[in-house]
Every structure is written in structure tokens, then in C-alpha cells.
Design a protein around this motif. Structure first.
Motif, PDB file in Angstrom:
ATOM      1  N   TYR A 171       0.663  -1.195   0.049  1.00  0.00           N
ATOM      2  CA  TYR A 171      -0.151   0.040   0.058  1.00  0.00           C
ATOM      3  C   TYR A 171       0.774   1.273  -0.058  1.00  0.00           C
ATOM      4  CZ  TYR A 171      -4.138  -3.061   1.459  1.00  0.00           C
ATOM      5  OH  TYR A 171      -4.954  -3.978   1.234  1.00  0.00           O
ATOM      6  N   ARG A 172       0.342   2.425  -0.351  1.00  0.00           N
ATOM      7  CA  ARG A 172       0.995   3.741  -0.349  1.00  0.00           C
ATOM      8  C   ARG A 172      -0.122   4.517   0.444  1.00  0.00           C
ATOM      9  NH1 ARG A 172       4.996   4.641  -4.368  1.00  0.00           N
ATOM     10  NH2 ARG A 172       6.319   2.967  -4.018  1.00  0.00           N
ATOM     11  N   LYS A 182      12.892   5.256   9.571  1.00  0.00           N
ATOM     12  CA  LYS A 182      12.694   5.400   8.047  1.00  0.00           C
ATOM     13  C   LYS A 182      11.877   3.733   7.626  1.00  0.00           C
ATOM     14  CE  LYS A 182      14.416   9.320   7.874  1.00  0.00           C
ATOM     15  NZ  LYS A 182      13.317  10.386   7.557  1.00  0.00           N
ATOM     16  N   GLU A 183      12.259   2.951   8.650  1.00  0.00           N
ATOM     17  CA  GLU A 183      11.671   1.624   8.199  1.00  0.00           C
ATOM     18  C   GLU A 183      11.165   1.184   9.679  1.00  0.00           C
ATOM     19  OE1 GLU A 183      14.018  -1.245   5.881  1.00  0.00           O
ATOM     20  OE2 GLU A 183      14.326   0.370   4.198  1.00  0.00           O
ATOM     21  N   GLY A 184      10.293   0.294   9.656  1.00  0.00           N
ATOM     22  CA  GLY A 184       9.860  -0.272  11.038  1.00  0.00           C
ATOM     23  C   GLY A 184       8.702  -1.381  10.689  1.00  0.00           C
ATOM     24  N   GLU A 185       8.178  -1.784  11.772  1.00  0.00           N
ATOM     25  CA  GLU A 185       7.060  -2.806  11.805  1.00  0.00           C
ATOM     26  C   GLU A 185       6.115  -2.436  13.292  1.00  0.00           C
ATOM     27  OE1 GLU A 185       7.710  -7.233  11.121  1.00  0.00           O
ATOM     28  OE2 GLU A 185       7.463  -7.143  13.422  1.00  0.00           O
ATOM     29  N   PHE A 186       4.896  -2.762  12.981  1.00  0.00           N
ATOM     30  CA  PHE A 186       4.032  -2.731  14.275  1.00  0.00           C
ATOM     31  C   PHE A 186       3.502  -4.198  14.087  1.00  0.00           C
ATOM     32  CE2 PHE A 186       3.209   1.581  11.997  1.00  0.00           C
ATOM     33  CZ  PHE A 186       3.847   2.298  13.159  1.00  0.00           C
ATOM     34  N   ARG A 187       3.412  -4.548  15.409  1.00  0.00           N
ATOM     35  CA  ARG A 187       2.973  -5.714  15.713  1.00  0.00           C
ATOM     36  C   ARG A 187       2.057  -5.849  16.987  1.00  0.00           C
ATOM     37  NH1 ARG A 187       5.068 -11.220  14.737  1.00  0.00           N
ATOM     38  NH2 ARG A 187       6.785 -10.099  13.437  1.00  0.00           N
ATOM     39  N   ARG A 212       4.006  -3.747   8.327  1.00  0.00           N
ATOM     40  CA  ARG A 212       5.927  -3.282   7.922  1.00  0.00           C
ATOM     41  C   ARG A 212       5.477  -2.001   7.007  1.00  0.00           C
ATOM     42  NH1 ARG A 212       8.122  -9.036   6.505  1.00  0.00           N
ATOM     43  NH2 ARG A 212       8.201  -9.833   8.844  1.00  0.00           N
ATOM     44  N   TYR A 213       6.590  -1.141   7.255  1.00  0.00           N
ATOM     45  CA  TYR A 213       6.491   0.090   6.707  1.00  0.00           C
ATOM     46  C   TYR A 213       7.967   0.799   6.040  1.00  0.00           C
ATOM     47  CZ  TYR A 213       8.056   2.882  10.687  1.00  0.00           C
ATOM     48  OH  TYR A 213       8.740   3.114  11.754  1.00  0.00           O
ATOM     49  N   ARG A 214       7.914   1.586   5.155  1.00  0.00           N
ATOM     50  CA  ARG A 214       8.995   2.269   4.738  1.00  0.00           C
ATOM     51  C   ARG A 214       8.844   3.671   4.374  1.00  0.00           C
ATOM     52  NH1 ARG A 214      11.316   3.214  -0.464  1.00  0.00           N
ATOM     53  NH2 ARG A 214       9.458   1.804  -1.248  1.00  0.00           N
ATOM     54  N   VAL A 215       9.513   4.580   4.713  1.00  0.00           N
ATOM     55  CA  VAL A 215       9.313   6.160   4.362  1.00  0.00           C
ATOM     56  C   VAL A 215       9.613   5.877   2.999  1.00  0.00           C
ATOM     57  CG1 VAL A 215      10.008   8.354   4.794  1.00  0.00           C
ATOM     58  CG2 VAL A 215       9.501   7.024   6.812  1.00  0.00           C
ATOM     59  N   GLU A 226       5.262   3.468   2.389  1.00  0.00           N
ATOM     60  CA  GLU A 226       4.789   2.250   1.643  1.00  0.00           C
ATOM     61  C   GLU A 226       4.735   1.394   2.965  1.00  0.00           C
ATOM     62  OE1 GLU A 226       7.104  -1.281  -0.859  1.00  0.00           O
ATOM     63  OE2 GLU A 226       7.185   0.816  -1.683  1.00  0.00           O
ATOM     64  N   VAL A 227       3.693   0.665   2.695  1.00  0.00           N
ATOM     65  CA  VAL A 227       3.221  -0.214   3.774  1.00  0.00           C
ATOM     66  C   VAL A 227       3.101  -1.717   3.250  1.00  0.00           C
ATOM     67  CG1 VAL A 227       1.522  -0.879   5.460  1.00  0.00           C
ATOM     68  CG2 VAL A 227       1.723   1.343   4.934  1.00  0.00           C
TER      69      VAL A 227
END
Length: 305
Positions: A171-172, A182-187, A212-215, A226-227
Motif C-alpha cells: 500500500y501507499r 525510516k523503516e519499521g514494523e507494528f505488531r 511493516r512500513y518504509r518511508v 509504503e506499507v
């Protein structure tokens, strides 16, 4: 037109009237023409059942519910320009924003499910009964790539593929503020809150949700992200970013701003831009992308200037 629910009970004097005539006579805010459109969409329920005929006669003692979702009464139809791919087993669609994915109390016709069913029926003349499977759902405001299985041979395999997390979903989204990493994860474990109907992370009793995401790009007051969805819980992206202090632009239900940098935002800025998986029958690796819709692309240009 605001979102409303009207509840009526037919009295003996009105017994035998057409339902469009009766409802218009009981609700001052609705003309008979509007009532007919609502009936056609599926927003009028008689004795607990959705009806589709304006000429349906009402009887004394019957209950009537009229559901309005506050949106235009035009009926959405799926066009060839919305179709990214079609074969005998799958239909891949670039879903526009603002379209309900599946039937609601207020409408059956014009939902993506109904529009897809009508589209398949129109392109499958002489091929027998249409079989449509919903293996994925996007929120009303969310745009982008989504898939339907359209053959019995594909239904179970596609459902299992999503359940086993063998689908790459990207996704955007535009979120408020700037993320620390700048990058990470939600759990977390997500559960629906009965009072608000919103999803929320809980210590126990919820379902595992991994985001998970990336700026991609930062702006003055917001960030394009970006997800990657590892799981596919309801409202997962919206809830996780909201809880992190970075709600989606336009997602007012989860605390997102309706204005940013002087610009008004009409919906949640979330777009399913890529979907990758193995074809359930041919086992070919497939990947589909959908460009950002006009409103989101336009906002990005404005934010960058």
C-alpha cells in the motif's frame, strides 16, 4: 444528504399502498423520486428484508427501515477501464475510492460486489452460472488493486493463499507527521471496540496484526509511506499508524486531519498499489499495480511544491 435511518410501522389506513408512495408520504425530507432511487439501491427494508420493487404493497403492522448512507444515490458500475486482468478464474480490479466493497444496509446495487457480479454476467454470456468469491476486502475510502475469484476451481485456493499469508500486499499512504524510523514494523493484537466499532490494540483477546512500513518521502507536515501487510485485519493500517501517533490524512475516525498544509482532504489517503501472488490454477507468478488515483496524486504534487 446526511446519513440517517428512518423506522416506520404501517398503520391500517395505509395498508395496500405502494411502498414508494407510503415512504414518501411519511418522510418529509424524501421525495418520491428519491425514495425510488433508495429502493433501487437496496436501502429500504420491509419486515426485515431488503426489497427492490417500488410497487411492493405494504400491509398493516409491517415494519419499514429506510437506510441512507449520506452518499450520492448514483449506482456505481464496473467498466473495462477498472479491470487490470481477467481470465476464467480471476478478476483483478483497480477499485476507485468511495465505493463500498460489499453490500451494506443502505445499498446493495452499486457496491463493488454487485458491480463486479453484473460485469461478470455481462461478459460471461452462455458460460453458465456466475460464481463470485470475495477473498479480499478494501475499506470504502481505500482505492487500488483487489482480486475476486470467479470460478469454483479458484475459490478455495485463493482463500487458503490469503489465510496462509502467501500474498504480497503493498500500500501507499500519506500519514500525519514524521516517523522516527525510516523503516519499521507494528505488531499487536487487534480487536474491535463495541462502543465505537473501531479497531484497537489490546493485550489479549485480539487477532495478531503485523504491519511493516518504509518511508518514501517526507513533506512539511506529512509523510508518504509504503506499507506491507503481513496480516490482513480490518482497519489494520489505520489503527496501527493512529496508535503510533501518525494517523492517515483524511482518516478522521482514527484521528487523522481533514486539512493539511492548507489543503482539504475528502477521504483516507490509502491506496493498495501492488498485489502479488501465485495463480490458483496455472501457478504462474502474478503481480499487479494500480497508479495513484487522481485525488491522492494531486495532493502529493501540492505537498511537494
Amino acid at each position: 444528504m446526511a446519513s440517517k435511518i428512518y423506522r416506520l410501522t404501517v398503520d391500517s389506513q395505509a395498508s395496500g399502498q405502494r411502498i414508494d408512495q407510503y415512504v414518501a408520504g411519511q418522510i418529509e425530507d424524501l421525495s418520491r423520486g428519491v425514495v425510488r432511487k433508495v429502493i433501487d439501491l437496496g436501502g429500504v427494508h420491509l419486515a426485515g428484508r431488503r426489497i427492490g420493487r417500488c410497487s411492493q404493497a405494504v400491509r398493516a403492522g409491517q415494519s419499514i427501515e429506510v437506510y441512507l448512507d449520506g452518499r450520492p444515490l448514483d449506482k456505481f458500475s464496473l467498466l473495462s477501464e477498472h479491470v487490470l486482468f481477467q481470465d476464467d478464474y480471476l478478476l483483478i480490479i483497480d477499485k476507485p475510492p468511495g465505493i463500498d466493497f460489499q453490500p451494506t444496509h443502505a445499498r446493495f446495487k452499486g457496491t463493488l460486489y454487485d458491480a463486479t457480479l453484473r460485469f461478470i454476467e455481462s461478459t460471461a454470456a452462455g458460460k453458465g452460472k456466475v460464481s463470485l468469491g470475495m477473498v479480499q476486502r478494501l475499506d470504502r475510502d481505500t482505492s487500488g488493486v483487489t482480486v475476486f475469484s470467479i470460478h469454483q476451481r479458484a475459490h478455495r485456493a485463493m482463500t487458503r493463499m490469503f489465510a496462509d499469508r502467501r500474498v504480497d500486499k503493498r500500500y501507499r499512504t500519506l500519514v500525519f507527521g514524521h516517523l522516527n524510523e525510516k523503516e519499521g514494523e507494528f505488531r499487536s493484537l487487534l480487536a474491535r471496540q463495541h462502543r465505537t466499532n473501531l479497531m484497537k490494540s489490546v493485550k489479549k483477546g485480539g487477532k495478531e496484526a503485523i504491519t511493516r512500513y518504509r518511508v518514501v518521502e517526507e513533506f512539511a507536515e506529512s509523510t508518504l509511506v509504503e506499507v506491507e501487510l503481513i496480516t490482513g485485519r480490518s482497519h489494520q493500517i489505520r489503527a496501527h499508524f493512529s496508535e503510533a501517533g501518525h494517523p492517515l490524512l483524511g482518516d478522521t475516525r482514527y484521528g487523522g486531519p481533514a486539512h493539511i498544509s492548507g489543503y482539504e482532504i475528502q477521504r483516507s489517503m490509502l491506496h493498495a498499489f501492488r498485489l502479488s501472488f501465485e495463480h490458483p490454477v496455472s501457478h504462474e507468478n502474478l503481480m499487479f499495480e494500480a497508479p495513484l488515483p487522481e485525488d491522492m496524486a494531486g495532493l502529493l504534487v501540492r505537498l511537494a511544491n
